[in-house]
Design an enzyme around this catalytic site. Structure first.
Site, PDB file in Angstrom:
ATOM      1  N   PHE A   1      -7.276   0.404   0.665  1.00  0.00           N
ATOM      2  CA  PHE A   1      -6.517   0.969  -0.450  1.00  0.00           C
ATOM      3  C   PHE A   1      -5.086   1.204   0.018  1.00  0.00           C
ATOM      4  O   PHE A   1      -4.838   2.023   0.898  1.00  0.00           O
ATOM      5  CB  PHE A   1      -7.102   2.283  -0.990  1.00  0.00           C
ATOM      6  CG  PHE A   1      -6.325   2.756  -2.192  1.00  0.00           C
ATOM      7  CD1 PHE A   1      -6.606   2.270  -3.459  1.00  0.00           C
ATOM      8  CD2 PHE A   1      -5.253   3.627  -2.047  1.00  0.00           C
ATOM      9  CE1 PHE A   1      -5.837   2.643  -4.568  1.00  0.00           C
ATOM     10  CE2 PHE A   1      -4.482   4.011  -3.158  1.00  0.00           C
ATOM     11  CZ  PHE A   1      -4.788   3.517  -4.416  1.00  0.00           C
TER      12      PHE A   1
ATOM     13  N   ASP B   1      -1.205   2.213   7.770  1.00  0.00           N
ATOM     14  CA  ASP B   1      -0.968   2.957   6.532  1.00  0.00           C
ATOM     15  C   ASP B   1      -1.583   4.339   6.726  1.00  0.00           C
ATOM     16  O   ASP B   1      -2.791   4.518   6.619  1.00  0.00           O
ATOM     17  CB  ASP B   1      -1.609   2.227   5.346  1.00  0.00           C
ATOM     18  CG  ASP B   1      -1.380   2.964   4.026  1.00  0.00           C
ATOM     19  OD1 ASP B   1      -0.983   4.152   4.065  1.00  0.00           O
ATOM     20  OD2 ASP B   1      -1.622   2.372   2.961  1.00  0.00           O
TER      21      ASP B   1
ATOM     22  N   LYS C   1       2.326  10.966   0.524  1.00  0.00           N
ATOM     23  CA  LYS C   1       1.486  12.116   0.195  1.00  0.00           C
ATOM     24  C   LYS C   1       1.985  13.439   0.789  1.00  0.00           C
ATOM     25  O   LYS C   1       2.916  14.011   0.266  1.00  0.00           O
ATOM     26  CB  LYS C   1       0.035  11.801   0.542  1.00  0.00           C
ATOM     27  CG  LYS C   1      -0.495  10.690  -0.377  1.00  0.00           C
ATOM     28  CD  LYS C   1      -1.998  10.610  -0.496  1.00  0.00           C
ATOM     29  CE  LYS C   1      -2.363   9.687  -1.658  1.00  0.00           C
ATOM     30  NZ  LYS C   1      -3.104   8.497  -1.302  1.00  0.00           N
TER      31      LYS C   1
HETATM   32  C1  LIG Z   1      -2.623   7.157  -1.868  1.00  0.00           C
HETATM   33  C2  LIG Z   1      -2.447   6.019  -0.944  1.00  0.00           C
HETATM   34  C3  LIG Z   1      -1.447   5.042  -1.147  1.00  0.00           C
HETATM   35  C4  LIG Z   1      -0.598   5.005  -2.393  1.00  0.00           C
HETATM   36  O1  LIG Z   1       0.170   6.128  -2.576  1.00  0.00           O
HETATM   37  P1  LIG Z   1       0.799   6.432  -4.029  1.00  0.00           P
HETATM   38  O2  LIG Z   1       1.709   7.598  -3.777  1.00  0.00           O
HETATM   39  O3  LIG Z   1      -0.334   6.765  -4.940  1.00  0.00           O
HETATM   40  O4  LIG Z   1       1.519   5.212  -4.455  1.00  0.00           O
HETATM   41  C5  LIG Z   1      -1.268   4.066  -0.192  1.00  0.00           C
HETATM   42  N1  LIG Z   1      -2.057   4.029   0.899  1.00  0.00           N
HETATM   43  C6  LIG Z   1      -3.038   4.929   1.121  1.00  0.00           C
HETATM   44  C7  LIG Z   1      -3.843   4.839   2.359  1.00  0.00           C
HETATM   45  C8  LIG Z   1      -3.270   5.951   0.202  1.00  0.00           C
HETATM   46  O5  LIG Z   1      -4.260   6.822   0.406  1.00  0.00           O
END
Ligand SMILES: *Cc1c(COP(=O)(O)O)cnc(C)c1O
Length: 409
Positions: free
Chosen positions: A149, A234, A263
């Site tokens: 994700f 990520d 986040k």
């Molecule tokens: C939440 C998330 C994203 C995307 O972040 P948004 O602020 O919703 O665009 C990307 N990578 C990971 C691992 C995430 O948990």
């Protein structure tokens, strides 16, 4: 998805109806309408109090309305909020310095959402492959993992393996190769002369807190170094102390070539994201080649600086490590035959139920008992409270979980 009938107040009903009538149905929320947050607690429109065990997918690591972050935000909001990058602002430099010091990287590029940080990393890797490795532009390949994700843009969903996220959205972007997660041999085998990067989550959060085997991150580091491709972690969800260390990669003492961050960088108050990387990698960006109107705005910068300071000042990495182990140990003592596995690192935990189990009803039941959590993939419940939670509050939350889980037939 099953829906248990639960008595809702007329106010709740009315507000839910407003959402359903005027909003696109791209989410399926639990039937609770929240109106206030404080620390580890959320309150609904009827004043009922809940433990927040989702923390907005780890965007609220510092807790709701953290006084220090709030003060920084309010003071800055009264002073200067947005100038665009057409001019310098007096907060961006200090934010970039702070972020580089915190992460141990040379340079940072600020954006707003996590998806934009990932997009930035994709562009950076492709340019790096072209400019530094001489790969013809258009031939660059990026390797990603099954069940990843990384966000919701059309390029990012091009390498998603989740059909819900992809269906009907073609045509998809090319140049991506998908391999199984937690499989160093597959990574090695997937690398070609055109590979520029391996983009992955050190722990797959959305996939249901998939924790890789010990040694995976080290193996990835070595394979990427040997092949001269970028290791891009990520850490949007796993970063900023969520997993019992500043970053999940720290759990194996591994340093990637770049990280995507978001986040909790915004302290639960506003979207702030960034890519951090080595100087020789970040230097591929030139004026006009990438940007964002809101990225690096002074309001975001001061909020992010305060958010980072709170992580250090309140020792949230150590706390997450200790309380996370404690939480999983206690959770494993709960008698629930359908609960087959408990996994996680720090205060990121996945409670995995047997295949076919629909955890929606359990999440509704948890809500009724005053704890908010959300299922992922139907049969997994993710528990991720704000890191400012105390041991006493963990115990109280565990009592709620025990009550609900032990009733599961
Ligand atoms: C939440 C998330 C994203 C995307 O972040 P948004 O602020 O919703 O665009 C990307 N990578 C990971 C691992 C995430 O948990």
């Amino acid at each position: 998805m099953t829906h248990q009938k639960v008595a809702k107040s007329s106010k709740t009903e009315e507000l839910i109806q407003l959402n359903e009538t005027y909003g696109a149905h791209n989410y399926h929320p639990l039937p609770v309408v929240l109106s206030k947050g404080e620390g580890v607690y959320l309150y609904d429109v009827d004043g009922k109090k809940y433990f927040d065990f989702l923390s907005a997918y780890s965007a609220v690591n510092q807790g709701h309305g953290h006084p220090k972050i709030l003060k920084a935000m309010i003071d800055q909001a009264k002073t200067l909020t947005l100038t665009s990058r057409a001019f310098y602002n007096d907060k961006l430099g200090s934010f970039l310095k702070k972020l580089c010091e915190y992460t141990g990287f040379d340079m940072a590029l600020p954006m707003n959402t996590g998806a934009e940080a990932v997009e930035t990393a994709l562009k950076m890797s492709r340019r790096w492959g072209h400019m530094k490795k001489g790969i013809p532009d258009g031939d660059q390949e990026i390797i990603a993992c099954q069940e990843n994700f990384h966000g919701r843009t059309s390029t990012i969903i091009s390498f998603s393996t989740d059909q819900d996220a992809r269906k009907g959205y073609g045509p998809f972007a090319t140049g991506f190769k998908i391999i199984p997660f937690n499989d160093p041999a597959a990574l090695k085998a997937a690398i070609t002369k055109n590979t520029v990067a391996f983009l992955f989550e050190p722990i797959q959060g959305e996939a249901g807190v998939n924790v890789p085997s010990d040694g995976y991150l080290k193996a990835v580091r070595k394979i990427c170094s040997d092949a001269n491709i970028l290791m891009i972690a990520d850490e949007v969800q796993t970063g900023f102390c969520r997993c019992g260390a500043k970053f999940a990669c720290d759990l194996e003492g591994v340093k990637p070539d770049a990280m995507c961050l978001g986040k909790a960088l915004g302290g639960g108050m506003m979207p702030v994201s960034a890519v951090v990387a080595r100087k020789d990698v970040m230097s591929v960006f030139t004026p006009g080649s990438h940007g964002s109107t809101f990225g690096g705005n002074p309001l975001a910068c001061v909020v992010a600086i305060a958010a980072l300071e709170v992580l250090d000042e309140e020792n949230l990495a150590a706390k997450s490590l200790e309380l996370g182990d404690y939480f999983r140990k206690k959770l494993s003592e709960v008698k629930c035959p359908k609960l087959v596995k408990i996994r996680g690192k720090g205060l990121l935990t996945g409670a995995v139920f047997e295949k076919g189990f629909e955890a929606w009803d359990t999440c509704v039941e948890l809500k009724e008992h005053g704890l908010l959590a959300k299922q992922t993939h139907g049969n997994i419940i993710r528990f991720a409270p704000p890191l400012v939670i105390s041991k006493k509050e963990i115990d109280e939350a565990l009592a709620v979980i025990k009550t609900v889980f032990e009733k599961i037939k």
